[in-house]
Design an enzyme around this catalytic site. Structure first.
Site, PDB file in Angstrom:
ATOM      1  N   SER A 101       1.017  -1.051   0.016  1.00 55.14           N
ATOM      2  CA  SER A 101      -0.010  -0.031   0.151  1.00 55.14           C
ATOM      3  C   SER A 101       0.841   1.235  -0.122  1.00 55.14           C
ATOM      4  O   SER A 101       0.338   2.167  -0.617  1.00 55.14           O
ATOM      5  CB  SER A 101      -1.145   0.060   1.306  1.00 55.14           C
ATOM      6  OG  SER A 101      -0.506  -0.188   2.419  1.00 55.14           O
ATOM      7  N   HIS A 143       0.728   5.058   4.259  1.00 54.18           N
ATOM      8  CA  HIS A 143       0.002   5.387   3.065  1.00 54.18           C
ATOM      9  C   HIS A 143       0.464   6.790   2.834  1.00 54.18           C
ATOM     10  O   HIS A 143       0.405   7.303   1.905  1.00 54.18           O
ATOM     11  CB  HIS A 143      -1.505   5.081   3.584  1.00 54.18           C
ATOM     12  CG  HIS A 143      -2.000   3.923   3.797  1.00 54.18           C
ATOM     13  ND1 HIS A 143      -3.193   3.598   4.129  1.00 54.18           N
ATOM     14  CD2 HIS A 143      -1.481   2.750   3.464  1.00 54.18           C
ATOM     15  CE1 HIS A 143      -3.426   2.296   3.885  1.00 54.18           C
ATOM     16  NE2 HIS A 143      -2.224   1.723   3.507  1.00 54.18           N
TER      17      HIS A 143
END
Length: 201
Positions: A120, A171
């Site tokens: 991610s 993230h």
């Protein structure tokens, strides 16, 4: 597939690694994931720096893998065609590691350590780079608009912050690093003036 080989390659590598992990002990087994190269701050500080890289190709379960690869499939091909294969790969790898390093620094500060893995951070790096690309593209990259990319980024961040067991530092770090790397690597006007009939790799 011929126009975005790096994206296809990255998805296949992530899927292959997942299958190997599943058949050798299970992706849901935290200890096994640690043995396979998942990130863990005490281990990294003990000299196992490779985990900053290897953890990007490990996933906790099929859903975790599927979510990341779906976003990569949607954005990756467009990003690869826009900036070129080498620059795209650099954004993916360096941006992902940048997100992991931010997570490492925050965990060092808080002392709250957890085993983490997933692509991610790298996927968010591609997203961050796409934000810059649509800005340089005057609001569009192929069929994606600035609004669509920003909504996708906002929704992805919101989903992360409202879910348990999500490494939000990776993230945010990946998103920021991807944007910065795109600023450094992607100069479309310059390429067009110097090589009007060439395609950047």
């Amino acid at each position: 597939m011929k126009k975005e080989p790096v994206t296809v390659f990255l998805i296949l590598v992530n899927a292959l690694v997942f299958l190997v992990v599943e058949f050798t002990g299970g992706s849901g087994d935290t200890l096994h994931m640690l043995q396979c190269g998942a990130a863990y701050t005490p281990s990294i500080l003990d000299g196992e720096y490779f985990r900053i890289f290897t953890c990007m190709f490990l996933h906790f379960g099929a859903k975790h893998l599927g979510n990341n690869m779906l976003v990569l499939f949607v954005l990756g091909g467009r990003m690869e065609r826009t900036v070129g294969r080498i620059r795209y790969l650099l954004i993916y790898l360096l941006g992902g590691m940048g997100g992991n390093i931010l997570c490492l620094l925050l965990e060092m500060r808080s002392g709250d350590f957890a085993v983490s893995a997933g692509a991610s951070g790298a996927v968010f790096a591609v997203m961050g780079a796409m934000i810059y690309a649509v800005i340089r593209g005057k609001g569009h990259v192929e069929d994606l608009s600035t609004r669509q990319v920003l909504i996708m980024a906002a929704f992805s961040l919101y989903f992360g912050f409202t879910s348990e067991g999500v490494d939000n530092a990776a993230h945010v770090g990946g998103l920021i690093c991807g944007f910065i790397l795109a600023v450094l690597l992607y100069h479309p006007g310059k390429y067009e003036r110097q090589n009007p009939d060439q395609v950047c790799l």
